[in-house]
Each structure stands twice: as structure tokens, then as C-alpha cells.
Scaffold this motif. Structure first.
Motif, PDB file in Angstrom:
ATOM      1  N   THR A  15       0.625  -0.988  -0.108  1.00 58.27           N
ATOM      2  CA  THR A  15      -0.222   0.133  -0.231  1.00 58.27           C
ATOM      3  C   THR A  15       0.860   1.303  -0.195  1.00 58.27           C
ATOM      4  OG1 THR A  15      -0.770   0.206   2.199  1.00 58.27           O
ATOM      5  CG2 THR A  15      -1.601  -1.247   1.072  1.00 58.27           C
ATOM      6  N   SER A  42      -3.576  -6.542  -1.584  1.00 58.83           N
ATOM      7  CA  SER A  42      -3.253  -7.774  -2.836  1.00 58.83           C
ATOM      8  C   SER A  42      -3.886  -9.017  -2.113  1.00 58.83           C
ATOM      9  CB  SER A  42      -1.920  -8.462  -3.145  1.00 58.83           C
ATOM     10  OG  SER A  42      -1.349  -8.515  -2.870  1.00 58.83           O
ATOM     11  N   MET A  61       5.143   0.176  -8.131  1.00 61.73           N
ATOM     12  CA  MET A  61       4.525   0.738  -9.615  1.00 61.73           C
ATOM     13  C   MET A  61       4.069   1.521 -10.750  1.00 61.73           C
ATOM     14  SD  MET A  61       1.882  -0.485  -6.962  1.00 61.73           S
ATOM     15  CE  MET A  61      -0.044  -0.012  -7.646  1.00 61.73           C
ATOM     16  N   ILE A  62       5.585   3.063 -10.438  1.00 58.70           N
ATOM     17  CA  ILE A  62       5.964   2.564 -11.880  1.00 58.70           C
ATOM     18  C   ILE A  62       6.074   1.634 -12.785  1.00 58.70           C
ATOM     19  CG2 ILE A  62       7.367   5.038 -11.821  1.00 58.70           C
ATOM     20  CD1 ILE A  62       7.009   5.728  -9.574  1.00 58.70           C
ATOM     21  N   SER A  99       5.773  -1.083 -13.137  1.00 58.20           N
ATOM     22  CA  SER A  99       4.484  -1.413 -13.552  1.00 58.20           C
ATOM     23  C   SER A  99       3.260  -0.944 -14.689  1.00 58.20           C
ATOM     24  CB  SER A  99       3.324  -2.772 -12.500  1.00 58.20           C
ATOM     25  OG  SER A  99       4.502  -3.211 -11.666  1.00 58.20           O
ATOM     26  N   GLY A 100       3.450   0.159 -14.625  1.00 58.53           N
ATOM     27  CA  GLY A 100       2.817   1.345 -15.371  1.00 58.53           C
ATOM     28  C   GLY A 100       1.750   1.987 -14.795  1.00 58.53           C
ATOM     29  N   VAL A 101       1.989   2.135 -13.513  1.00 58.51           N
ATOM     30  CA  VAL A 101       0.945   2.987 -13.037  1.00 58.51           C
ATOM     31  C   VAL A 101       0.935   4.975 -13.139  1.00 58.51           C
ATOM     32  CG1 VAL A 101      -0.373   3.532 -10.549  1.00 58.51           C
ATOM     33  CG2 VAL A 101      -0.039   1.167 -11.405  1.00 58.51           C
ATOM     34  N   ASP A 102       0.345   5.331 -13.946  1.00 60.00           N
ATOM     35  CA  ASP A 102       0.429   6.516 -14.005  1.00 60.00           C
ATOM     36  C   ASP A 102       0.255   7.378 -12.635  1.00 60.00           C
ATOM     37  OD1 ASP A 102      -2.866   7.460 -13.070  1.00 60.00           O
ATOM     38  OD2 ASP A 102      -3.112   6.146 -14.082  1.00 60.00           O
ATOM     39  N   SER A 125      -2.846   8.091 -10.363  1.00 59.00           N
ATOM     40  CA  SER A 125      -2.880   7.642  -9.466  1.00 59.00           C
ATOM     41  C   SER A 125      -2.259   6.745  -8.490  1.00 59.00           C
ATOM     42  CB  SER A 125      -3.457   5.918 -10.389  1.00 59.00           C
ATOM     43  OG  SER A 125      -4.099   6.269 -11.247  1.00 59.00           O
ATOM     44  N   LEU A 126      -0.575   6.602  -8.819  1.00 61.60           N
ATOM     45  CA  LEU A 126       0.039   6.875  -7.765  1.00 61.60           C
ATOM     46  C   LEU A 126       0.462   7.940  -6.532  1.00 61.60           C
ATOM     47  CD1 LEU A 126       2.839   5.071  -6.894  1.00 61.60           C
ATOM     48  CD2 LEU A 126       3.597   6.510  -7.941  1.00 61.60           C
ATOM     49  N   MET A 138      -2.630   6.847  -4.098  1.00 59.83           N
ATOM     50  CA  MET A 138      -2.281   5.971  -3.728  1.00 59.83           C
ATOM     51  C   MET A 138      -1.510   6.393  -2.608  1.00 59.83           C
ATOM     52  SD  MET A 138      -1.386   2.963  -6.153  1.00 59.83           S
ATOM     53  CE  MET A 138      -2.880   2.975  -7.680  1.00 59.83           C
ATOM     54  N   THR A 159       5.422  13.306  -5.948  1.00 59.45           N
ATOM     55  CA  THR A 159       4.959  12.466  -7.009  1.00 59.45           C
ATOM     56  C   THR A 159       5.648  11.997  -8.255  1.00 59.45           C
ATOM     57  OG1 THR A 159       2.605  12.027  -6.486  1.00 59.45           O
ATOM     58  CG2 THR A 159       3.379  10.463  -8.072  1.00 59.45           C
TER      59      THR A 159
END
Length: 311
Positions: free
Chosen positions: A161, A197, A263-264, A266-269, A272-273, A276, A285
């Protein structure tokens, strides 16, 4: 002629002593009162108190009488024994204090008006790789105690998280709702939801059963069934890191950075990050996105805009 005896009167004392200390005490109380009114976190109040007292002690001069030259002298002296980051941390506290003092007319000129934070080279922030995370979990699992299982679950929550340490210790049992956790004690006072998860959700459910019912409703407790304090968590993970022979710093903040990086990658924008992690704006960010140069290079090689073109 009247004989002199006893203590001097208030008027007589004012003839001898500078009343700057008295004015500063009045300003200091007003500043802290304003912080309370704005509902700043206890940690922020402690930060202001500690940094202001340390700054005053360094120059041995009341803050209320500081000039721009005093601020410059403070910076030069501080650089002799403090890192640039630490100096800037103290300057931020002084800026807030003097801005308030000037706004409320305690001082005629703001000594921090033209003072900027010191330039500091941005450093790559350390994160843990797969092998290090796996070694850390293996090290914790070897203990086979309630505390070690609790610490394993804490580690999973951190990595899953990206919550801050202060946010983690504030989680209550009722805040865990299936695959999500409500984070109530946040830095910016805005509640947010973080998601778990499958493995983390399963381990939390097992932990709650093992935890049982105790007096406190806090999710993570000590072996004496009391609330956990932040320092004990930091200390335990430092110890685990040494046992796992990890040369990097092993701490809740490292776990937060690790989560952000994974997360980055893995392609998270970025938007969204930001949500989170509970950032109040995009500035921090964006810094995360630009931190890991070698990994960005790999992404470029894999997904470069010219890839696949026959030119």
C-alpha cells in the motif's frame, strides 16, 4: 533620600534589560496557538518547537531580533555540522515562524523574505529489489513467534500500500474491510482507501484471528497486547535488515519508496500513484517518476516510440 532595598520594580527592570525575550515569548505562544487553531498534527508542532529552539540556540540571540545577516550567519554555521537537507528543514520552520511574525506585526521586516532554500543535488533513493525483499521475509519467518508474524504482515502492508509509518500505527481492526483498508490518520487530514493484494489480505485475516480480542482496537499490537509505537517498528526492521545482510537502509520509508517504484515500473500513472500514496500535490509524485534513471532506460528500450519502425 529614599533607601534602596528589595527587588526592582517592573519599570526599573525595563530600564536595564532588553524586553526582546518577553516579546519573543509572546510571539512564540501566538505562533503555537495559531498552529493549534489550524489543527496541525502533533508531529508538526514538535517539529516547529525543536527546530526553532535549535536555531535560537545556535546564534544565542532571540529570533525576534534576527536580521537577514543573522539568517545568513545561521546558514553558514549550520553547514559546518549539518547536511543541506537538514539545514533546509530548519529554514522551512524559520520561514513559517517569521512569516507569521511579520503578518501579525510582531516584527517590522521579515528576515527570511529574500532567503531561499539551499540547492541540493537530488539523490537516487534506495529501494529494495526482489531478492532483498524475499530474504527479509525469510529472515522474519525464521523466528516463528507472534511478533515475527505480525512484523511479516506489517511488511506486506507497507509494500502493498505504501502507507506511512504514522498511518500504519493508526489503523484499527474495523478499518480493514476485505481487500481494502481505510487510512484515517493521514498527513494531510484527508482519509483515503488503500487496496490489498490477495496474499496480504489472507495474511491480515490470519493475523486478526491470531491477535484475538484485546483492550485496544488498534490493528497492530505488541506482545503485551498494547498499541505499537513507531520507534519499535523502525528498530525491529533495522535489525531484520542486518540479519538478512541487506546493506541498504531497511525502514518503513524504504518500503514506501519501493512500493512507488514497483508501481511505476508496472505502468501505474502518476495521478493514480499520487492518490495511493496520499500526496497532496503532484510535485513529490513527479520526483518519484524521475528517480530511477536506469529503470526508465530499460523501459525506453522496451517501449521506445521508434521501436518496430523500419527506418
Amino acid at each position: 533620600m529614599k533607601r534602596r532595598r528589595g527587588e526592582l520594580s517592573k519599570e526599573e527592570l525595563n530600564l536595564i534589560y532588553d524586553d526582546s525575550e518577553k516579546k519573543e515569548e509572546e510571539l512564540y505562544k501566538a505562533f503555537l496557538r495559531d498552529c493549534y487553531i489550524r489543527n496541525l498534527r502533533p508531529a508538526t508542532l514538535n517539529y516547529y518547537e525543536n527546530e526553532l529552539m535549535a536555531a535560537k540556540k545556535l546564534l544565542s540571540k532571540p529570533l525576534i531580533s534576527w536580521t537577514p545577516n543573522d539568517v545568513e550567519e545561521f546558514i553558514l554555521k549550520s553547514k559546518e555540522f549539518m547536511s543541506i537537507t537538514s539545514v533546509n528543514t530548519r529554514l522551512r520552520a524559520l520561514r513559517s515562524f517569521f512569516n507569521f511574525a511579520y503578518k501579525k506585526k510582531f516584527i517590522k521586516k521579515n528576515p527570511m523574505k529574500d532567503i531561499k532554500l539551499l540547492r541540493d543535488r537530488q539523490k537516487l533513493i534506495e529501494t529494495l529489489n526482489n531478492e532483498e525483499i524475499e530474504n527479509l521475509i525469510k529472515t522474519i519467518r525464521k523466528k516463528k513467534t507472534f511478533v515475527s508474524f505480525r512484523d511479516e504482515v506489517i511488511l506486506l502492508v507497507f509494500l502493498d500500500t505504501g502507507v506511512r509509518l504514522s498511518e500504519l500505527v493508526g489503523i484499527e481492526v474495523d478499518d480493514v474491510q476485505g481487500n481494502k483498508v481505510i487510512i484515517r490518520k493521514t498527513k494531510n487530514l484527508f482519509e483515503r482507501t488503500v487496496y490489498l493484494s490477495d496474499i496480504t489480505q489472507q495474511q491480515i485475516e490470519r493475523y486478526i484471528k491470531l491477535r484475538g480480542k484485546v483492550e485496544t482496537n488498534k490493528l497492530f499490537i505488541s506482545q503485551d497486547n498494547k498499541e505499537l509505537n513507531r520507534h519499535s517498528i523502525q528498530t525491529r526492521f533495522q535489525k531484520y535488515g542486518k540479519e538478512a545482510k541487506i546493506s541498504k537502509r531497511v525502514s518503513p520509508h524504504t518500503f514506501r519508496h519501493t512500493m512507488a517504484k514497483r508501481m511505476i515500473m508496472s505502468g501505474v500513472d502518476a495521478f493514480s500513484l499520487m492518490t495511493m500514496l496520499g500526496h497532496s500535490d503532484m510535485t513529490i509524485t513527479k520526483r518519484y517518476v524521475n528517480l530511477w534513471g536506469t529503470d526508465i532506460e530499460k523501459k525506453h528500450k522496451q517501449y521506445g516510440a521508434l521501436k518496430g519502425l523500419k527506418i
